[in-house]
Design a protein around this motif. Structure first.
Motif, PDB file in Angstrom:
ATOM      1  N   SER A   1       0.835  -1.204   0.000  1.00 33.17           N
ATOM      2  CA  SER A   1       0.000   0.000   0.000  1.00 33.17           C
ATOM      3  C   SER A   1       0.867   1.250   0.000  1.00 33.17           C
ATOM      4  N   ARG A   2       0.254   2.384  -0.361  1.00 37.25           N
ATOM      5  CA  ARG A   2       0.962   3.654  -0.353  1.00 37.25           C
ATOM      6  C   ARG A   2       1.451   3.987   1.060  1.00 37.25           C
TER       7      ARG A   2
ATOM      8  N   TYR B   1       2.424  -0.817 -12.329  1.00 39.55           N
ATOM      9  CA  TYR B   1       1.078  -0.280 -12.537  1.00 39.55           C
ATOM     10  C   TYR B   1       0.816  -0.048 -14.024  1.00 39.55           C
TER      11      TYR B   1
ATOM     12  N   VAL C   1      -3.168  -2.812  -9.472  1.00 42.12           N
ATOM     13  CA  VAL C   1      -4.355  -2.087  -9.922  1.00 42.12           C
ATOM     14  C   VAL C   1      -4.306  -0.604  -9.603  1.00 42.12           C
ATOM     15  N   GLN C   2      -3.340  -0.166  -8.802  1.00 46.76           N
ATOM     16  CA  GLN C   2      -3.294   1.234  -8.388  1.00 46.76           C
ATOM     17  C   GLN C   2      -1.848   1.728  -8.413  1.00 46.76           C
ATOM     18  N   ASP C   3      -1.660   2.981  -8.823  1.00 53.86           N
ATOM     19  CA  ASP C   3      -0.331   3.586  -8.767  1.00 53.86           C
ATOM     20  C   ASP C   3      -0.105   4.109  -7.357  1.00 53.86           C
ATOM     21  N   ILE C   4       0.508   3.285  -6.521  1.00 52.36           N
ATOM     22  CA  ILE C   4       0.694   3.651  -5.117  1.00 52.36           C
ATOM     23  C   ILE C   4       1.867   4.602  -4.920  1.00 52.36           C
TER      24      ILE C   4
ATOM     25  N   GLN D   1       1.909   7.587  -6.329  1.00 49.79           N
ATOM     26  CA  GLN D   1       1.374   8.948  -6.395  1.00 49.79           C
ATOM     27  C   GLN D   1       1.161   9.501  -4.991  1.00 49.79           C
TER      28      GLN D   1
END
Length: 363
Positions: free
Chosen positions: A103-104, A141, A147-150, A152
């Motif tokens: 996760s981010r 990504y 599925v998500q650009d973590i 950013q």
């Protein structure tokens, strides 16, 4: 392509007499198109395994993509990134966490951990380590592996460039007007002062690179890549209108393909650490302040050259950029790599104005 076309390809593949290298090429194509390995296997891949493969010179599809580009990528950079994964990312995340589970916030916690990490104090060093992972995750990504650009919204460390210390012209004159204990280190430093070449570019110099009134900068050198194109991918020549000095460089080695600054082997450049060590020792012998000397880097000569060549007032910015190799793509396209006769004369005149008197006093 229709389904029938694909079926025909499958049949031909089945009937073909394939060799091992053919199979490897087919797998490379499938990996490049993002259809192999199967999606399920990628989802189950651990974060660290993914990062290690991403920075593996022989396995990484990212590296293969970069090698297609103009400036490509170098083995030394990939090696350093791989070391950063093993030294920093692996101890923090371990091998249990999956690529799809990261996760981010976990990445941001990893970033914050460097505040209390004494092994990396500089902001730029910390950010370099962080980017070894975020570059890979951003690529994952873009390829649909997560599925998500973590990456950013991540906060990196603010980088205030360290102030570069350069010598005065009088100190430089005094420095090269006395004998050094290590002659090759003296000559390497002198080349850096007169040309602004990077240390790897000086390491790569061979006898064939010394012209009648210039030095041809055709390569750079590092231990992992060996000879490679200079930074920014462009070759150039730097005018050195001092014939005696160029002859002194030619006398360092017998063969045209031999490295000027070799150590034990004519085909192996010496370590640049020696050049900085000897430079600092000679500055201390001149009575320079120890704290000031600690701030001197070999790269300081590049700043010295650029500063004084710019201040002489005889060169347009694009001519100085051509000499130093600080070339943007737009600048390269606009001016090209050729040197007009009148421009060459301007470059020689500028070098003579900045260094001529000093070279006379050092004879």
């Amino acid at each position: 392509m229709t389904a029938q076309n694909i079926n025909d390809i499958m049949f031909q593949l089945f009937m073909a007499d394939l060799r091992m290298e053919d199979g490897k090429k087919i797998l490379d194509i499938l990996r490049f198109k993002g259809v192999f390995p199967p999606a399920g296997r990628e989802e189950d891949m651990g974060l660290i395994n993914f990062l290690e493969n991403f920075w593996d010179w022989d396995k990484s599809p990212y590296i293969k993509e970069r090698l297609l580009q103009e400036h490509g990528i170098h083995r030394r950079y990939v090696y350093r990134c791989n070391c950063a994964i093993r030294r920093y990312w692996l101890p923090w995340f371990g091998r249990e966490i999956g690529l799809k589970d990261i996760s981010r916030q976990q990445i941001q916690d990893f970033i914050l951990s460097f505040i209390d990490n004494p092994s990396l104090r500089s902001a730029s060093g910390r950010n370099d380590v962080i980017k070894t992972g975020t570059i890979a995750l951003r690529w994952a990504y873009a390829r649909g592996l997560i599925v998500q650009d973590i990456t950013q919204g991540l906060s990196l460390f603010g980088c205030k460039p360290a102030e570069t210390v350069i010598l005065t012209r009088q100190v430089a004159r005094d420095l090269f007007s006395r004998p050094w204990k290590h002659k090759k280190a003296m000559l390497a430093n002198k080349v850096a002062m007169l040309t602004g070449l990077r240390s790897g570019e000086i390491q790569a110099l061979r006898k064939c690179d010394i012209g009648r009134d210039c030095i041809y900068v055709r390569h750079s050198w590092n231990k992992i890549d060996g000879l490679k194109l200079p930074k920014n991918g462009g070759q150039r020549k730097v005018f050195v209108p001092f014939a005696d000095f160029l002859n002194e460089l030619r006398e360092l080695t017998p063969g045209e393909e031999d490295f000027l600054f070799h150590h034990r082997s004519l085909r192996q450049p010496m370590d640049t650490k020696c050049w900085l060590r000897e430079l600092r020792q000679e500055l201390l012998a001149l009575g320079m302040d120890q704290e000031f000397v600690r701030g001197i880097r070999f790269h300081s000569w590049r700043h010295y050259y650029t500063t004084y060549m710019r201040s002489c007032g005889q060169l347009e910015p694009h001519l100085l950029q051509r000499l130093t190799g600080h070339k943007s793509a737009a600048m390269m396209q606009h001016y090209g790599n050729h040197s007009l006769t009148e421009e060459a004369d301007l470059m020689k005149a500028a070098a003579s104005k900045v260094f001529g008197e000093m070279m006379e006093t050092m004879r």
